[in-house]
Design an enzyme around this catalytic site. Structure first.
Site, mmCIF file in Angstrom:
data_model
loop_
_atom_site.group_PDB
_atom_site.id
_atom_site.type_symbol
_atom_site.label_atom_id
_atom_site.label_comp_id
_atom_site.label_asym_id
_atom_site.label_seq_id
_atom_site.Cartn_x
_atom_site.Cartn_y
_atom_site.Cartn_z
ATOM 1 N N TYR A 141 71.932 14.991 -27.374
ATOM 2 C CA TYR A 141 71.985 15.543 -28.737
ATOM 3 C C TYR A 141 73.023 16.658 -28.859
ATOM 4 O O TYR A 141 73.407 17.033 -29.961
ATOM 5 C CB TYR A 141 70.610 16.079 -29.167
ATOM 6 C CG TYR A 141 69.567 14.997 -29.416
ATOM 7 C CD1 TYR A 141 69.875 13.651 -29.269
ATOM 8 C CD2 TYR A 141 68.281 15.328 -29.807
ATOM 9 C CE1 TYR A 141 68.928 12.669 -29.482
ATOM 10 C CE2 TYR A 141 67.318 14.345 -30.034
ATOM 11 C CZ TYR A 141 67.650 13.017 -29.859
ATOM 12 O OH TYR A 141 66.711 12.049 -30.079
ATOM 13 N N LYS A 192 65.643 7.600 -16.540
ATOM 14 C CA LYS A 192 66.161 6.224 -16.472
ATOM 15 C C LYS A 192 67.140 6.217 -15.300
ATOM 16 O O LYS A 192 68.317 5.881 -15.438
ATOM 17 C CB LYS A 192 66.812 5.856 -17.816
ATOM 18 C CG LYS A 192 67.185 4.403 -17.970
ATOM 19 C CD LYS A 192 65.998 3.473 -18.153
ATOM 20 C CE LYS A 192 66.469 2.027 -18.273
ATOM 21 N NZ LYS A 192 65.362 1.059 -18.159
ATOM 22 N N ASP A 224 61.246 3.332 -20.135
ATOM 23 C CA ASP A 224 60.723 2.133 -20.799
ATOM 24 C C ASP A 224 59.277 1.882 -20.370
ATOM 25 O O ASP A 224 58.410 1.560 -21.187
ATOM 26 C CB ASP A 224 61.622 0.907 -20.539
ATOM 27 C CG ASP A 224 62.131 0.830 -19.115
ATOM 28 O OD1 ASP A 224 61.945 1.791 -18.341
ATOM 29 O OD2 ASP A 224 62.721 -0.209 -18.752
ATOM 30 N N ASP A 248 61.956 13.277 -27.471
ATOM 31 C CA ASP A 248 61.875 13.137 -28.921
ATOM 32 C C ASP A 248 61.058 11.888 -29.268
ATOM 33 O O ASP A 248 60.115 11.911 -30.070
ATOM 34 C CB ASP A 248 63.313 13.016 -29.461
ATOM 35 C CG ASP A 248 63.381 13.118 -30.975
ATOM 36 O OD1 ASP A 248 62.331 13.330 -31.612
ATOM 37 O OD2 ASP A 248 64.491 12.974 -31.519
ATOM 38 N N ASP A 252 56.668 11.592 -30.235
ATOM 39 C CA ASP A 252 56.193 11.034 -31.502
ATOM 40 C C ASP A 252 55.204 9.909 -31.242
ATOM 41 O O ASP A 252 54.198 9.755 -31.936
ATOM 42 C CB ASP A 252 57.367 10.483 -32.330
ATOM 43 C CG ASP A 252 57.914 11.521 -33.295
ATOM 44 O OD1 ASP A 252 57.720 12.727 -33.024
ATOM 45 O OD2 ASP A 252 58.522 11.137 -34.309
#
Ligand code: NAD
Length: 358
Positions: A141, A192, A224, A248, A252
């Site tokens: 980001y 990852k 994943d 992020d 959620d």
């Protein structure tokens, strides 16, 4: 000495929910001796309307001086046509990066009284209590270079950069291990590492820091799989620590397991425990001004503030017990309403929590 709390109501339901949280803080000050004082400033759309920008210098100055910050929410359709560089959300990102609030703590707790609200079967989520620790000021980001460029062929290409230095990984890992020590003593680091070199380094550094916390069990999981495990068997997790973007998304996902976006608080901390506290939801323009917003996420954010920035754990527990009692008494705002319960307004919910503090 009295601590200063900067209040940033923001936009949409922000001012409504923050009013209720301030009521709770004021009651703790007046009736229980909490030594605090308030400042208030503009951020987001409200700041754009008044000053032309989402994070005025005066707000940033007050934020730097404050011991802790309470934010409602920012944004709304009114400001969506603006250029992305001056939208309300930039005010929030600016505060996070200017104050170096690199550690985002997002608990996902299922209140037993609200078990029916989860999208998962009750036995999968009963007693759910996960703490997601998300790195907040680095990663893709913020990485440079970034942008949209035109290739020689004339085709456009978008590009972002995923970058983490050892020190950035080190400090967020330590936050996660410290928190795990005060909970279930388990950390799951999500990466990852099989595909991205940046997270290969992430895994290496987290493992090395883990050696300093031999009493905390460390596991690693690919993102994943972590997404899958969160909806398959979420109770396997205690503390999860991960990068900005993975956090992020996963936070959620974890939040929705509890079925109630209006119930979940968050904290964003710097390396000295100073923090900005806010509900995880947005400004809910669809219900702003109707008096139906749920103020409990903001009130529970105040409890996090007392615990993590003001060193007032007993006061934090007082708020959490009050919220529990109010739910036990069957009071519900519209978003968590169910058969047999009593629907109350935002304002009445705040009053009920204040009454239940005693
Ligand atoms: P949102 O979280 O504001 O709302 C999603 C849904 O949840 C809506 O139906 C809303 O009514 C409901 N909801 C949210 N909070 C609630 C509460 N306390 N009580 C009852 N119901 C509640 O997300 P959105 O609609 O995608 O975004 C609206 C605006 O908020 C956008 O401008 C967005 O950019 C902004 N936003 C801000 C933040 C922040 O300030 N931290 C976070 C997310 C979104």
């Amino acid at each position: 000495m009295s601590k200063t709390i900067l209040i940033l109501p923001g936009d949409g339901i922000g001012p409504e929910i923050v009013t209720e949280a301030v009521k709770v803080l004021a009651a703790l000050r007046d009736d229980f001796g909490l030594a605090i004082e308030f400042d208030e400033a503009l951020v987001g759309g409200a700041a754009i309307d008044a000053t032309g920008g989402p994070l005025p210098d005066a707000t940033l100055d007050l934020a730097r001086q404050a011991d802790a910050i309470l934010l409602g929410a920012v944004g709304g359709p009114k400001w969506e046509p603006l250029d992305i560089s001056i939208r309300p959300e930039k005010g929030l990102l600016g505060l996070r990066s200017e104050l170096n609030l690199f550690a985002n703590l997002r608990p996902a707790i299922l209140y037993p009284q609200l078990a029916g609200a989860s999208s998962l079967k009750a036995d999968l989520v009963a007693g759910l209590d996960i703490m997601i620790v998300r790195e907040l000021t680095g990663g893709i980001y913020f990485g440079q270079p970034r942008g949209i460029r035109e290739l020689d062929s004339g085709e456009r290409q978008g590009f972002n950069t995923l970058v983490y230095s050892e020190s950035e990984i080190d400090r967020i890992a330590r936050v996660a291990f410290d928190i795990a020590r005060k909970r279930g003593s388990r950390v799951c680091s999500v990466d990852k590492a099989n595909v991205l070199e940046t997270t290969e380094l992430w895994r290496e550094v987290v493992t090395a820091i883990g050696a300093d916390f031999p009493d905390v069990e460390l596991t690693h999981m690919y993102v994943d799989n972590a997404a899958m495990q969160l909806v398959k068997w979420p109770k396997q997790f205690d503390v999860m620590v991960t990068t900005n973007m993975f956090g992020d998304i996963l936070s959620d996902c974890a939040a929705m397991l509890t079925g109630s976006i209006g119930m979940l608080p968050s904290a964003s901390l710097d390396d000295r425990g100073k923090g900005m506290y806010e509900p995880i939801h947005g400004s809910a323009p669809d219900i702003a001004g109707t008096g139906t917003a749920n103020p409990l996420a903001t009130i529970l954010s105040v409890a996090m503030m007392l615990r993590y920035s003001l060193d007032e754990a007993a006061m934090a527990e007082r708020i959490e017990s009050a919220v529990d009692r109010v739910l036990d008494n069957g009071l519900r705002t519209a978003d968590i309403m169910s058969d047999g319960m009593t629907e109350v307004s935002c304002d009445a919910m705040g009053d009920a929590v204040v009454s239940a503090l005693s």
